[in-house]
Design an enzyme around this catalytic site. Structure first.
Site, PDB file in Angstrom:
ATOM      1  N   SER A 111      32.808  -1.816   2.072  1.00  0.00           N
ATOM      2  CA  SER A 111      34.042  -1.553   1.345  1.00  0.00           C
ATOM      3  C   SER A 111      34.719  -2.876   0.972  1.00  0.00           C
ATOM      4  O   SER A 111      34.115  -3.717   0.318  1.00  0.00           O
ATOM      5  CB  SER A 111      34.947  -0.648   2.196  1.00  0.00           C
ATOM      6  N   ASP A 207      31.954   9.492  -2.908  1.00  0.00           N
ATOM      7  CA  ASP A 207      32.943   8.561  -2.351  1.00  0.00           C
ATOM      8  C   ASP A 207      34.271   8.766  -3.065  1.00  0.00           C
ATOM      9  O   ASP A 207      34.411   8.457  -4.255  1.00  0.00           O
ATOM     10  CB  ASP A 207      32.449   7.120  -2.537  1.00  0.00           C
ATOM     11  N   HIS A 237      32.531   7.948   1.623  1.00  0.00           N
ATOM     12  CA  HIS A 237      32.830   6.524   1.733  1.00  0.00           C
ATOM     13  C   HIS A 237      32.261   5.901   2.997  1.00  0.00           C
ATOM     14  O   HIS A 237      31.822   4.755   2.986  1.00  0.00           O
ATOM     15  CB  HIS A 237      34.343   6.300   1.678  1.00  0.00           C
TER      16      HIS A 237
END
Length: 256
Positions: A111, A207, A237
């Site tokens: 991320s 996601d 995610h």
């Protein structure tokens, strides 16, 4: 972004600390063969997350050196999340790399950590052999935070310096105007990007925090041809289900 990795049991290796100015950065390192795998976590996550500990176990089983750490304001490191910026966290990563590793590196960023990973690779290109991004979120402060705020929210963020937004992972997520301003000095998706080694990107098609198109944009701006984007059908995610972690291990194995 971040906040997506749930905590697990205490790490098998001891937590140590490295100082960067007034900051005290927590890290866990295990010795082994190079290149050293360094995991960079997401926003508001910490180094006890599922992917971090999976990679530690994966590297231990294969005799590879591995490092995971907490940025300032995260986990067991000093500081407050609200005081952090992309530039500060990049410098945290570089301090850990300098003090805790030797020789070639393979960086894995999750991320927001993938944004920090890219910035670190640009800072020490001679040491980086390859990069793996998981649900990569470069430029998220501009494209996924600022761009999604309404005019009233933008005005409040400028006025108050901070805003809290709903999070699927528990308490509202806090973001600061300082984070947005600093992020604009480190944007990477607006121009061609030269990186020092092959790149592997993994992204879930479901996601809801960072759309998979962000990883596609990243793949498109990277100048080098050895870039692979793997889309995980129905992946969210976290990408922390067993079969998703296996894909991460396979990506790592293909580069080591």
């Amino acid at each position: 972004m971040g906040g997506a990795d749930g905590g697990v049991s205490a790490p098998a290796s001891p937590v140590r600390f490295v100082d960067r100015g007034a900051a005290r950065l927590a890290y866990v390192a295990q010795p082994g063969a190079g290149p050293t795998v360094v995991f960079l976590g997401g926003y508001a996550s910490d180094m006890t997350g599922t992917k971090a500990t999976y990679l530690e176990d994966w590297c231990r089983a294969r005799g590879h050196a591995f490092v995971r750490f907490d940025y300032q304001g995260h986990g067991r490191s000093s500081g407050r999340l609200a005081d952090g910026t992309i530039g500060e966290w990049r410098d945290d990563a570089l301090a850990v790399i300098q003090e805790c590793t030797r020789g070639p590196l393979l960086l894995v960023g999750s991320s927001m950590g993938a944004w920090i990973m890219l910035l670190a690779a640009l800072a020490v290109p001679d040491r980086v052999r390859a990069l793996v991004g998981v649900a990569a979120a470069p430029d998220f402060t501009e494209d996924l935070l600022w761009a999604r705020l309404g005019e009233g929210q933008r005005a409040a963020l400028r006025r108050d310096g901070v805003i809290g937004l709903p999070s699927a992972y528990g308490e509202p997520m806090t973001f600061t105007w300082r984070l947005v301003e600093d992020g604009r000095r480190h944007l990477l998706l607006r121009a061609p990007l030269s990186l020092p080694g092959p790149v592997r990107l993994l992204h879930g098609t479901r996601d809801a925090d960072v759309p998979w198109e962000t990883s596609l944009r990243l793949a498109e701006v990277i100048r080098e041809r050895d870039v692979t984007l793997t889309l995980v059908k129905d992946g969210e995610h976290r990408l922390s289900e067993p079969h998703e972690l296996a894909l991460l291990g396979a990506a790592l194995g293909s580069l080591l």
